[in-house]
Design an enzyme around this catalytic site. Structure first.
Site, mmCIF file in Angstrom:
data_model
loop_
_atom_site.group_PDB
_atom_site.id
_atom_site.type_symbol
_atom_site.label_atom_id
_atom_site.label_comp_id
_atom_site.label_asym_id
_atom_site.label_seq_id
_atom_site.Cartn_x
_atom_site.Cartn_y
_atom_site.Cartn_z
ATOM 1 N N ASP A 13 3.793 9.486 10.609
ATOM 2 C CA ASP A 13 3.073 8.719 10.093
ATOM 3 C C ASP A 13 3.786 6.939 10.402
ATOM 4 O O ASP A 13 5.106 7.206 11.067
ATOM 5 C CB ASP A 13 2.861 8.761 8.524
ATOM 6 C CG ASP A 13 1.964 7.603 7.851
ATOM 7 O OD1 ASP A 13 1.123 7.023 8.470
ATOM 8 O OD2 ASP A 13 2.232 7.177 6.715
ATOM 9 N N SER A 14 2.967 6.026 10.162
ATOM 10 C CA SER A 14 3.737 4.859 10.289
ATOM 11 C C SER A 14 4.476 4.616 9.116
ATOM 12 O O SER A 14 5.476 3.511 9.260
ATOM 13 C CB SER A 14 2.669 3.625 10.284
ATOM 14 O OG SER A 14 1.991 3.711 9.168
ATOM 15 N N CYS A 77 -1.734 10.186 9.545
ATOM 16 C CA CYS A 77 -2.093 8.879 9.706
ATOM 17 C C CYS A 77 -3.583 8.577 10.122
ATOM 18 O O CYS A 77 -3.628 9.061 11.285
ATOM 19 C CB CYS A 77 -1.108 8.098 10.521
ATOM 20 S SG CYS A 77 -1.465 6.247 10.793
ATOM 21 N N GLU A 155 4.208 1.708 -0.109
ATOM 22 C CA GLU A 155 5.456 1.649 0.380
ATOM 23 C C GLU A 155 6.559 1.186 -0.756
ATOM 24 O O GLU A 155 7.853 1.699 -0.862
ATOM 25 C CB GLU A 155 5.654 0.908 1.669
ATOM 26 C CG GLU A 155 4.963 1.193 2.693
ATOM 27 C CD GLU A 155 5.678 2.420 3.657
ATOM 28 O OE1 GLU A 155 6.798 2.099 3.715
ATOM 29 O OE2 GLU A 155 4.958 3.332 4.185
ATOM 30 N N CYS A 187 -6.580 6.947 4.121
ATOM 31 C CA CYS A 187 -5.251 6.440 4.325
ATOM 32 C C CYS A 187 -4.311 7.329 3.649
ATOM 33 O O CYS A 187 -4.496 7.657 2.497
ATOM 34 C CB CYS A 187 -5.063 5.160 4.129
ATOM 35 S SG CYS A 187 -3.170 4.697 4.347
ATOM 36 N N HIS A 189 -1.468 7.085 2.803
ATOM 37 C CA HIS A 189 -0.504 6.292 1.814
ATOM 38 C C HIS A 189 -1.244 6.236 0.358
ATOM 39 O O HIS A 189 -0.543 6.392 -0.638
ATOM 40 C CB HIS A 189 -0.432 4.983 2.044
ATOM 41 C CG HIS A 189 0.774 4.542 3.081
ATOM 42 N ND1 HIS A 189 0.488 4.872 4.479
ATOM 43 C CD2 HIS A 189 2.003 4.091 3.028
ATOM 44 C CE1 HIS A 189 1.602 4.427 4.926
ATOM 45 N NE2 HIS A 189 2.498 4.097 4.105
HETATM 46 N N1 DGL Z 1 -0.949 5.991 6.518
HETATM 47 C C1 DGL Z 1 -1.641 5.456 7.563
HETATM 48 C C2 DGL Z 1 -3.000 5.815 7.472
HETATM 49 O O1 DGL Z 1 -3.370 6.796 7.196
HETATM 50 C C3 DGL Z 1 -1.665 3.933 7.968
HETATM 51 C C4 DGL Z 1 -1.094 2.798 7.309
HETATM 52 C C5 DGL Z 1 -0.675 1.658 8.214
HETATM 53 O O2 DGL Z 1 0.444 1.697 8.751
HETATM 54 O O3 DGL Z 1 -1.690 0.588 8.030
HETATM 55 O O4 DGL Z 1 -4.114 5.298 7.981
#
Ligand code: DGL
Length: 285
Positions: A13-14, A77, A155, A187, A189
């Site tokens: 992931d990012s 992600c 985060e 997402c 996150h």
């Molecule tokens: N967790 C990531 C997603 O599912 C993205 C978060 C990001 O870097 O913008 O899209």
């Protein structure tokens, strides 16, 4: 079956969002080893142009596989998955599992045919999401929210900073106004924000994410690769994460945050992979 025979799953992931997926994989396959790779020097992907996301993610994943061979790669992600999967699959031999917003399961659960989709600014704009909605939720009213603050709040949880509830309420107001009964967490996150989301929108009947479906897909792929199912689902590891590889710095509190999710890590490495921060091109994600 000894531990040496356990399969290894690379989760990318990012940032920390993919941990919500890694948790589901670990719960389903407690005997598997995980490698967690995050391009946190490139975070957030929701603000990046497609070409930057594709380049960074393929570069890092290939490097990681050179260092630690894995049986399956999970692009945990949504933002990256909507653009990178064909290229990544053409570059590596390992099976790749992507994640897409769970529109189909949400459409099967909503009673009032009104669905909210929470995703990153990039994901809410991508044609990929339009196609999913047309295909699976054509008879639903779909309210999309792609607010950039949500990933940042997730985060910040790592550092022990609570989600600002009043601001979250404001961001989610369109869902309340529309009276949606089901919300897609588009997402990875966002499952980390679930407690705060539920506090702000207690009337939502279904919060839908893709974590369990991904875990089942990984289980299926490992079975296809003839890995011993007993070794994967029964042998529980106390330190399931063999390595955490971060392209940026280690956020303060990461080890404890991961341990609280059941994802205790053996080692955490920062500035891994040699990628610097990308040049940001605002508005062209
Ligand atoms: N967790 C990531 C997603 O599912 C993205 C978060 C990001 O870097 O913008 O899209």
């Amino acid at each position: 079956m000894t531990e040496a025979a356990a399969p290894c799953i690379l989760v990318f992931d990012s940032g920390v969002g993919g941990l919500s997926v890694a948790r589901c994989i670990h719960e389903t396959l407690p005997g598997a080893e995980l490698v967690y790779l995050a391009d946190n020097a490139g975070f957030p992907y929701g603000d990046q142009p497609e070409a930057v996301v594709i380049e960074r993610c393929t570069t890092l994943i290939r490097k990681a596989l050179e260092e630690i061979p894995c049986d399956v790669v999970v692009v945990a992600c949504n933002t990256a998955s909507t653009v990178v999967l064909p290229r990544l699959r053409s570059l590596i031999d390992v099976p790749v599992v992507g994640v897409v917003p769970a529109i189909k399961p949400a459409a099967s659960r909503t009673a009032n045919r009104r669905i909210g989709v929470l995703a990153t600014p990039a994901t809410v704009r991508r044609p990929y999401l339009d196609r999913l909605i047309d295909e699976f939720a054509g008879d639903c009213q779909v309210v999309r929210i792609g607010h950039p603050a949500l990933v940042c709040w997730a985060e910040q949880l790592v550092r022990g900073i609570p989600v600002p509830e009043a601001e979250l309420r404001e961001v989610l107001a369109p869902l309340k106004q529309a009276g949606v009964d089901t919300v897609v967490l588009g997402c990875t996150h966002y499952p980390l924000l679930l407690d705060a989301l539920k506090t702000v929108l207690p009337e939502i009947r279904h919060w839908v994410d893709s974590g369990d479906a991904i875990a089942r897909r990984v289980q299926f792929l490992l079975g296809e690769a003839s890995r011993d199912p007993q070794a994967i689902t029964h042998a529980k590891r106390s330190e399931p994460v063999r390595a955490v590889l971060l392209s940026g710095e280690v956020p303060h509190g990461l080890a404890g945050f991961m341990a609280a999710l059941g994802l205790t890590a053996i080692r955490i490495e920062e500035r891994w992979g040699g990628l610097t921060d990308p040049v940001r091109v605002t508005g062209s994600a």
